[in-house]
Design a protein around this motif. Sequence first.
Motif, PDB file in Angstrom:
ATOM      1  N   ALA A 189     -12.322   1.576   7.214  1.00 24.25           N
ATOM      2  CA  ALA A 189     -11.543   0.912   6.178  1.00 24.25           C
ATOM      3  C   ALA A 189     -11.256  -0.520   6.597  1.00 24.25           C
ATOM      4  O   ALA A 189     -11.043  -0.810   7.767  1.00 24.25           O
TER       5      ALA A 189
ATOM      6  N   SER B 229      -9.090  -4.120   5.378  1.00 24.32           N
ATOM      7  CA  SER B 229      -8.178  -4.720   4.425  1.00 24.32           C
ATOM      8  C   SER B 229      -8.352  -6.222   4.519  1.00 24.32           C
ATOM      9  O   SER B 229      -8.554  -6.768   5.596  1.00 24.32           O
TER      10      SER B 229
ATOM     11  N   PRO C  76     -11.097  -7.128  -4.571  1.00 22.21           N
ATOM     12  CA  PRO C  76     -10.370  -5.982  -4.016  1.00 22.21           C
ATOM     13  C   PRO C  76      -9.802  -6.346  -2.650  1.00 22.21           C
ATOM     14  O   PRO C  76     -10.495  -6.979  -1.841  1.00 22.21           O
ATOM     15  N   GLN C  77      -8.560  -5.982  -2.404  1.00 21.09           N
ATOM     16  CA  GLN C  77      -7.929  -6.342  -1.137  1.00 21.09           C
ATOM     17  C   GLN C  77      -8.356  -5.442   0.009  1.00 21.09           C
ATOM     18  O   GLN C  77      -8.321  -5.840   1.161  1.00 21.09           O
ATOM     19  N   ALA C  78      -8.740  -4.218  -0.312  1.00 20.76           N
ATOM     20  CA  ALA C  78      -9.207  -3.295   0.732  1.00 20.76           C
ATOM     21  C   ALA C  78     -10.504  -2.662   0.258  1.00 20.76           C
ATOM     22  O   ALA C  78     -10.684  -2.452  -0.936  1.00 20.76           O
ATOM     23  N   HIS C  79     -11.373  -2.386   1.185  1.00 16.52           N
ATOM     24  CA  HIS C  79     -12.659  -1.820   0.804  1.00 16.52           C
ATOM     25  C   HIS C  79     -13.292  -1.122   1.988  1.00 16.52           C
ATOM     26  O   HIS C  79     -12.886  -1.317   3.139  1.00 16.52           O
ATOM     27  N   GLU C  80     -14.304  -0.317   1.672  1.00 17.64           N
ATOM     28  CA  GLU C  80     -15.099   0.306   2.724  1.00 17.64           C
ATOM     29  C   GLU C  80     -15.717  -0.816   3.561  1.00 17.64           C
ATOM     30  O   GLU C  80     -15.987  -1.895   3.033  1.00 17.64           O
TER      31      GLU C  80
ATOM     32  N   GLU D 212      -5.859  -3.864  -5.541  1.00 12.93           N
ATOM     33  CA  GLU D 212      -5.609  -3.276  -4.213  1.00 12.93           C
ATOM     34  C   GLU D 212      -6.923  -2.825  -3.591  1.00 12.93           C
ATOM     35  O   GLU D 212      -7.205  -3.081  -2.450  1.00 12.93           O
ATOM     36  N   ARG D 213      -7.693  -2.100  -4.402  1.00 14.45           N
ATOM     37  CA  ARG D 213      -8.990  -1.573  -3.974  1.00 14.45           C
ATOM     38  C   ARG D 213      -9.719  -1.197  -5.238  1.00 14.45           C
ATOM     39  O   ARG D 213      -9.157  -1.319  -6.320  1.00 14.45           O
TER      40      ARG D 213
ATOM     41  N   ASP E 174     -10.608   1.721  -7.126  1.00 14.90           N
ATOM     42  CA  ASP E 174     -10.523   3.160  -7.354  1.00 14.90           C
ATOM     43  C   ASP E 174     -10.215   3.369  -8.831  1.00 14.90           C
ATOM     44  O   ASP E 174     -10.115   2.404  -9.606  1.00 14.90           O
TER      45      ASP E 174
END
Length: 477
Positions: A4, A6, A358-362, A410-411, A413
Amino acid sequence: MPVASSRKRNREGTSIFRAATTASRRSAGHDKTALVRALAHTSMNVDIGNALSSVASPGISRAGLERIDEQVAVAHERIERGMADGEHGYEALNLPEKTDPDEIRTAVEPVADCETLVTVGIGGSALGAATIVDALEAQGDGTETVFLDNVDPAWVSRRLEGLTLSETAINVVSRSGMTAETLANFLVVREAFDSAGVDWTERTIVTTGESGPLRELADRHDLPSLAVPDGVPGRYAALSAVGLVAAAVCDLDIEAILEGAAAERKSLTGSLFECPAYAYGATAYALDGRGAAVNAMMPYAESLETFAEWFAQLWAESLGKDDLGQTPVRALGVTDQHSQLQLYRAGPSDKLVTFVTPQAHEDRPIPDTDVDSLAYLGDGTLGELLEAEFSATEASLAAAGQPNVRIELERIDAAELGGLLYGMEAACVLAGELYGVNTFEQPAVEWAKNATRGLLGGGEFEEADAVEAKTELRIER
Ligand SMILES: O=P(O)(O)OC[C@H]1O[C@H](O)[C@H](O)[C@@H](O)[C@@H]1O
């Protein structure tokens, strides 16, 4: 194994995002003030700092924003009234509460275990579903999806080639039930099933209006069917069965999509300073009026590429009328940094660039290398590279005085995507109010539809005469 990541942290725990932003401020030679509104119940935030006239030209001053905010208050009242009365178009903003995910899940049950889903539709009857399925592909059950939204014969044939039709389901979507491309492709797909000895009536689900040829066909063959809700134009229908059937077949979390949209709906208030969606719509409108006639939608996520197409339909078909409207352009970060960015930074100052980040991603580490000059890459991850590229691009535009806006998720999803789709629809409806256009009609598109039908002998349409009247100046050799 992916890890993960961020946007806010690098491996040492320092904020690379903040560092990059500070660098961009410095290079822009000014104090960029980010107008970021964090709302507790929704996570789509919008930063319009780089659209301020202190940063960019065209840009809007704070006083200008205050003035537009008075118009936003009036527009918001109009929108709320339209929603409360279920008026055509405005009704679309009620979908998060009105769409029944259980009904969709029940309808798709007979085909839920298919290997491949072929969606037959065009425009709003395809792009919403494609956007959702593409954005959330990683969270689905692996169902292969094919969207037949064009009638290029070679392309259609290639899409159908190699499909195991006994394991394939058909999702036909048309609000009017009359669109030539959709019905023609449906007939082609049906024939392919017949030729393969597969009963298409066992494997087809229909989403259409209360009446029309497709509704009659669904009734005649007793096909599972869902209704396109009344008062919801196709391009605003992603959060109904129109967009969610394909998602449900792929086992995506359609409940969470609707919840995210419902949270975004709660954020609609009478002030752009309180509402990220309205902040975006009002800023885009204001900048268009000041010379940014082009809006380049540039998500920094491959999975949102189709979202940019969806946005382009929404923005163009809703606002392009009465000699008004802002031309949407589809771009993709980081890919188009290496092509279109040249124009966006150094070309005419007639564009607003809209980033979605997106602030977080794989994430995925970049392997070490023994080539000294590449060592800096081996210390990082692809995610960090993506983030640095975004920050650099944003800064490069700001430093050149080219306006840009950042939409932060955020991400990626289901809930965030639902919020994003709803937020952009609300932004567009607000912009339509500010422009004073009829956001929910598309007479220019209907004109070409009529001309096509006339040419094909589908009735008497005077629009078809224009084809004969074409002015020619042919250069031949
Ligand atoms: O859903 P349908 O009736 O088949 O319409 C499909 C598309 O047709 C037209 O091109 C409209 O302008 C679009 O807004 C619509 O989404």
